[in-house]
Scaffold this motif. Structure first.
Motif, short mmCIF file in Angstrom:
data_model
loop_
_atom_site.label_atom_id
_atom_site.label_comp_id
_atom_site.label_asym_id
_atom_site.label_seq_id
_atom_site.Cartn_x
_atom_site.Cartn_y
_atom_site.Cartn_z
N TYR A 73 -13.66 -2.93 -1.16
CA TYR A 73 -12.98 -1.80 -0.54
C TYR A 73 -13.93 -1.20 0.49
O TYR A 73 -14.91 -0.53 0.12
N PRO A 74 -13.70 -1.42 1.79
CA PRO A 74 -14.62 -0.90 2.80
C PRO A 74 -14.79 0.62 2.72
O PRO A 74 -15.85 1.14 3.07
N GLY A 75 -13.76 1.33 2.27
CA GLY A 75 -13.85 2.78 2.17
C GLY A 75 -14.68 3.26 1.01
O GLY A 75 -15.07 4.44 0.96
N GLY A 76 -14.94 2.38 0.05
CA GLY A 76 -15.84 2.68 -1.05
C GLY A 76 -15.50 3.94 -1.83
O GLY A 76 -14.34 4.26 -2.08
N ALA A 77 -16.56 4.66 -2.20
CA ALA A 77 -16.40 5.85 -3.04
C ALA A 77 -15.59 6.94 -2.34
O ALA A 77 -14.92 7.73 -3.00
N ARG A 78 -15.64 6.96 -1.01
CA ARG A 78 -14.90 8.02 -0.30
C ARG A 78 -13.40 7.91 -0.53
O ARG A 78 -12.70 8.92 -0.61
N GLU A 79 -12.90 6.68 -0.65
CA GLU A 79 -11.48 6.50 -0.93
C GLU A 79 -11.17 6.64 -2.41
O GLU A 79 -10.17 7.25 -2.79
N ALA A 80 -12.03 6.08 -3.25
CA ALA A 80 -11.79 6.13 -4.70
C ALA A 80 -11.88 7.56 -5.23
O ALA A 80 -11.23 7.90 -6.22
N LEU A 81 -12.67 8.40 -4.57
CA LEU A 81 -12.84 9.79 -4.98
C LEU A 81 -12.25 10.71 -3.91
O LEU A 81 -12.88 11.67 -3.48
N HIS A 82 -11.04 10.38 -3.50
CA HIS A 82 -10.45 11.14 -2.41
C HIS A 82 -10.16 12.58 -2.79
O HIS A 82 -10.04 12.93 -3.97
N ARG A 83 -10.06 13.41 -1.78
CA ARG A 83 -9.76 14.83 -1.98
C ARG A 83 -8.26 15.04 -2.21
O ARG A 83 -7.46 14.11 -2.13
N LYS A 84 -7.91 16.28 -2.48
CA LYS A 84 -6.50 16.62 -2.64
C LYS A 84 -5.74 16.36 -1.34
O LYS A 84 -6.22 16.70 -0.26
N GLY A 85 -4.58 15.75 -1.46
CA GLY A 85 -3.75 15.49 -0.28
C GLY A 85 -4.19 14.30 0.54
O GLY A 85 -3.66 14.09 1.64
N GLU A 86 -5.14 13.49 0.05
CA GLU A 86 -5.64 12.35 0.82
C GLU A 86 -5.20 11.01 0.23
O GLU A 86 -5.80 9.98 0.53
#
Length: 248
Positions: A73-86
């Protein structure tokens, strides 16, 4: 894609149906040996059982050189730990390095989209937690000594702390997966021509977005999207019966 909850069924399906072991690339935090990390991340042991490795250029090189099936997953932790509404947003880095790495070994890149029903809603995200002093200290302590990745990058994907978002469980929906057209790197000038690598990277990212958009739209037509409807179907036709979904 919240917390990578869709990975377990994906790994199991490839092993069961294709006899293929997928080697996932995961955040180094999941492999750290601190007492705090072992206690907080024991739920992710399944990834390691299925052969996941800490994401790094060295591990990517080793796996691709052995012709392994690699999941990234190129988005890594930023995608797996997304914020509310993301939900369902991609946060890929600007550099096309994984494409160049794949081209080094003439590997085929297969974009795929996940149109899952998140089984939990984020109610306390990273930004919220960093505004609570004792939670902020806990996050900083949990990340202390953990190998950092992408520290040279700015923006959304750089310097992402690992944390556990506050979640509110939801009635389980259904995970949807769709694989796109394979992208062949053999015979391309990606290694020598950076512009070609950037173009290939953009095409792969665009294809991934299209796959996700398609699944998010088509899941509305799935008569068995609800776990209740799927349970009734399997009670009638057998627990091992594959439950139908929407028409392509």
């Amino acid at each position: 894609m919240l917390l990578g909850l869709e990975l377990g069924p994906l790994y199991e399906a490839f092993l069961r149906e294709k006899n293929i072991i997928i080697r996932g690339m995961a955040h180094p935090f999941l492999f750290s040996q601190t007492e705090t990390s072992r206690q907080e991340m024991s739920r992710f042991d399944l990834l390691r059982i299925f052969g996941a490795l800490p994401v790094s250029p060295t591990n990517m090189y080793r796996l691709l050189s052995r012709k392994s099936f690699v999941l990234l997953y190129p988005g890594g932790a930023r995608e797996a730990l997304h914020r509310k509404g993301e939900e369902y947003k991609l946060y890929w880095p600007d550099q096309p390095e994984f494409v160049r790495m794949a081209a080094r070994f003439d590997a085929t890149i297969v974009p795929f989209g996940v149109g899952e029903d998140d089984i939990a809603e984020v109610v306390l995200d990273y930004d919220d937690q960093m505004n609570i002093p004792f939670v902020q200290r806990w996050i900083e302590s949990m990340n202390q000594g953990v190998i950092r990745i992408r520290t040279d990058m700015d923006g959304e994907v750089g310097k992402q702390d690992f944390h556990l978002p506050g979640l509110l469980p939801k009635v389980p929906g259904r995970f949807y997966y769709l694989f796109g057209k394979p992208f062949e790197t053999r015979g391309m000038d990606i290694l020598k021509d950076r512009e070609s690598a950037i173009e290939a990277y953009s095409r792969i990212k665009s294809e991934t977005k299209s796959l996700m958009s398609y699944l998010l739209k088509k899941r509305e037509e799935d008569p068995y999207r609800s776990v209740v409807q799927r349970t009734v179907y399997q009670n009638s036709w057998g627990v091992s019966t594959e439950v139908p979904t929407f028409d392509p």
